[in-house]
Design an enzyme around this catalytic site. Structure first.
Site, mmCIF file in Angstrom:
data_model
loop_
_atom_site.group_PDB
_atom_site.id
_atom_site.type_symbol
_atom_site.label_atom_id
_atom_site.label_comp_id
_atom_site.label_asym_id
_atom_site.label_seq_id
_atom_site.Cartn_x
_atom_site.Cartn_y
_atom_site.Cartn_z
ATOM 1 N N SER A 142 0.733 -1.332 0.087
ATOM 2 C CA SER A 142 0.070 0.245 -0.137
ATOM 3 C C SER A 142 0.843 1.409 0.014
ATOM 4 C CB SER A 142 -0.875 0.014 1.298
ATOM 5 O OG SER A 142 -1.763 -1.016 1.188
ATOM 6 N N GLU A 183 -5.352 -7.437 10.552
ATOM 7 C CA GLU A 183 -4.328 -8.754 10.454
ATOM 8 C C GLU A 183 -2.988 -8.535 11.542
ATOM 9 O OE1 GLU A 183 -2.168 -5.624 8.519
ATOM 10 O OE2 GLU A 183 -4.133 -6.510 8.018
ATOM 11 N N GLY A 232 -4.474 -1.806 -0.548
ATOM 12 C CA GLY A 232 -3.843 -1.593 -1.845
ATOM 13 C C GLY A 232 -3.507 -0.132 -2.118
ATOM 14 N N GLY A 283 -4.829 7.143 2.384
ATOM 15 C CA GLY A 283 -4.841 8.752 2.100
ATOM 16 C C GLY A 283 -6.236 8.942 1.372
ATOM 17 N N PHE A 284 -6.964 7.887 1.164
ATOM 18 C CA PHE A 284 -8.292 8.200 0.600
ATOM 19 C C PHE A 284 -9.344 7.720 1.632
ATOM 20 C CE2 PHE A 284 -5.467 8.493 -2.925
ATOM 21 C CZ PHE A 284 -6.024 9.277 -3.865
ATOM 22 N N GLY A 313 -2.957 3.668 -4.211
ATOM 23 C CA GLY A 313 -3.603 4.374 -5.556
ATOM 24 C C GLY A 313 -4.957 5.022 -4.997
ATOM 25 N N HIS A 322 -6.373 -2.038 9.211
ATOM 26 C CA HIS A 322 -5.773 -3.479 8.858
ATOM 27 C C HIS A 322 -6.016 -4.509 10.340
ATOM 28 C CE1 HIS A 322 -3.061 -2.904 5.663
ATOM 29 N NE2 HIS A 322 -3.334 -1.599 5.794
ATOM 30 N N GLN A 369 -12.760 0.985 0.242
ATOM 31 C CA GLN A 369 -13.236 2.028 -0.677
ATOM 32 C C GLN A 369 -13.776 1.523 -1.898
ATOM 33 O OE1 GLN A 369 -9.436 4.043 -1.064
ATOM 34 N NE2 GLN A 369 -9.011 4.112 1.141
ATOM 35 N N CYS A 392 -9.414 -1.692 3.720
ATOM 36 C CA CYS A 392 -8.563 -0.442 3.370
ATOM 37 C C CYS A 392 -9.190 -0.184 1.969
ATOM 38 C CB CYS A 392 -7.210 -0.896 3.350
ATOM 39 S SG CYS A 392 -6.796 -1.222 5.085
ATOM 40 N N PHE A 393 -8.223 -0.343 0.730
ATOM 41 C CA PHE A 393 -8.587 -0.129 -0.590
ATOM 42 C C PHE A 393 -9.949 -0.788 -0.762
ATOM 43 C CE2 PHE A 393 -7.887 -0.170 -5.200
ATOM 44 C CZ PHE A 393 -7.713 1.207 -5.267
ATOM 45 N N ASN A 435 -3.324 2.542 6.996
ATOM 46 C CA ASN A 435 -2.503 3.171 5.907
ATOM 47 C C ASN A 435 -3.281 3.405 4.725
ATOM 48 O OD1 ASN A 435 -0.637 3.622 3.913
ATOM 49 N ND2 ASN A 435 0.158 1.560 3.732
#
Length: 383
Positions: free
Chosen positions: A55, A359, A241, A311-312, A243, A357, A271, A267-268, A309
């Site tokens: 990520s 995990e 992930g 940023g979006f 981006g 996360h 989103q 996380c990703f 972790n």
């Protein structure tokens, strides 16, 4: 990125932000130049897991803890097959690592993998600057990148930083994901089969599922709906992930939602679920990164210390149930620092996600129950 592995300990280095602010220090790791998005991580431990988290692809990570590298690098704690950060920033690197599992020093590993870093700068001042101005593009320059060791003027270096691509609009999952499907077998008796879409998955994540009797088939980010259902999954997992989620293809996510297969995203993946449900996503000013972020599970009232972790974030209403093409949805978790959406749950289908996360690699174990929640959804669907 251009780099050399010679003379890092003696080479001057400079970090230049896209708004023109600069910090001068010494090279740490490989000597050369690198570019990325400057972000900060508040974890006091777990730097090896941070470095190898996919990520962080194309990000220059600033560690807020002053002493980094104390426990060296071992051969067990990597979350992927390589270091993914674009650059690394520390204040006081350890002179001599000390840990019974250590196999080499952190600066040796950074040099070996060609990661350009900088040490000896005021990371507190840099972090405060990023909090006030927001995450931004950055460059680290050392050795020949500084004209043979003579510091180039900041205006020239700033102009080079501004040529680097932005994180907003970046489609990066396929750059970090596996290209071939692989299987992580269940530990003990196999209870379920899960198709995990690799958008930048960490190694400990399928392991946590395997510990619960789940056989995990890790599929490339480019997998199709047919690829997913070819393994007859009891559930589908959407990984973390890098981006911008606005660039991602939602075909698989929507296909899983239409079939009402139990779905868990982190996380990703959270989103992508949000966008598939019709919510928007947006870029946070400086994001959440570290292993000490407080999140409340709104269904229980429990406050968890969690590893982040991102940023979006998902733009969904906090205090109402939303109608979506796949039934009713609600915000299940919220960050107590800034009220950012940290989780989603469908009320009419076995689907949920979180923005962090569970995990615990590295990080606290407060959120481990989420894997059990996923298991319960698959049990309920089977029944």
């Amino acid at each position: 990125m251009t780099l050399s592995t010679r003379g890092a300990a003696q080479a001057p280095a400079v970090l230049v932000l896209e708004d023109g602010r600069s910090f001068r220090g010494r090279a740490y790791g490989a000597v050369g130049e690198t570019f990325g998005e400057a972000v900060f991580s508040t974890g006091m431990t777990g730097y090896q897991e941070t470095l190898t988290d996919p990520s962080y692809h194309r990000q220059v990570v600033v560690m807020t803890a002053p002493h980094i590298g104390n426990t060296g690098v071992n051969d067990e704690d990597d979350e992927s097959g390589r270091i993914w950060v674009a650059g690394y920033v520390v204040r006081d690197p350890a002179r001599v690592p000390s840990n019974w599992r250590s196999r080499r020093s952190l600066d040796e590993e950074l040099t070996r993998q060609g990661i350009v870093g900088i040490s000896g700068i005021d990371t507190r001042a840099l972090t405060r600057h990023l909090r006030e101005r927001g995450a931004m593009r950055v460059g680290i320059f050392s050795g020949d990148a500084l004209a043979g060791g003579l510091l180039t003027d900041d205006a020239t270096l700033t102009a080079r930083v501004k040529e680097a691509p932005r994180m907003k609009g970046a489609n990066l999952s396929a750059e970090v994901a596996t290209t071939e499907t692989y299987v992580v077998p269940a530990v003990g008796t196999k209870r379920f089969t899960v198709a995990a879409i690799d958008l930048g998955i960490k190694g400990m994540t399928p392991q946590r599922m395997a510990e619960r009797g789940i056989e995990v088939h890790v599929l490339p980010a480019t997998a199709t709906v047919d690829d997913v259902y070819a393994i007859a999954p009891d559930g589908v997992f959407l990984s973390n992930g890098p981006g911008d989620p606005a660039t991602a293809d939602l075909t698989v996510v929507k296909g899983v939602l239409e079939r009402a297969t139990p779905l868990f995203g982190i996380c990703f993946g959270n989103q992508l679920l949000g966008r598939a449900l019709g919510f928007g996503t947006y870029k946070l000013k400086y994001g959440h990164r570290g292993i000490n972020q407080p999140v409340q599970d709104r269904s229980t009232g429990k406050v968890e210390v969690t590893a982040h972790n991102h940023g979006f974030a998902v733009d969904a209403p906090l205090d109402q149930i939303s109608e979506t093409p796949y039934g009713r949805a609600e915000v299940s978790h919220v960050c107590l620092n800034d009220n950012v959406v940290e989780g989603l749950r469908l009320l009419d289908r076995p689907v949920f996600s979180v923005q962090y996360h569970p995990e615990a690699a590295a990080g606290p174990h407060d959120a481990a129950y989420l894997f059990d929640r996923f298991t319960s959804l698959m049990e309920g669907q089977r029944a």
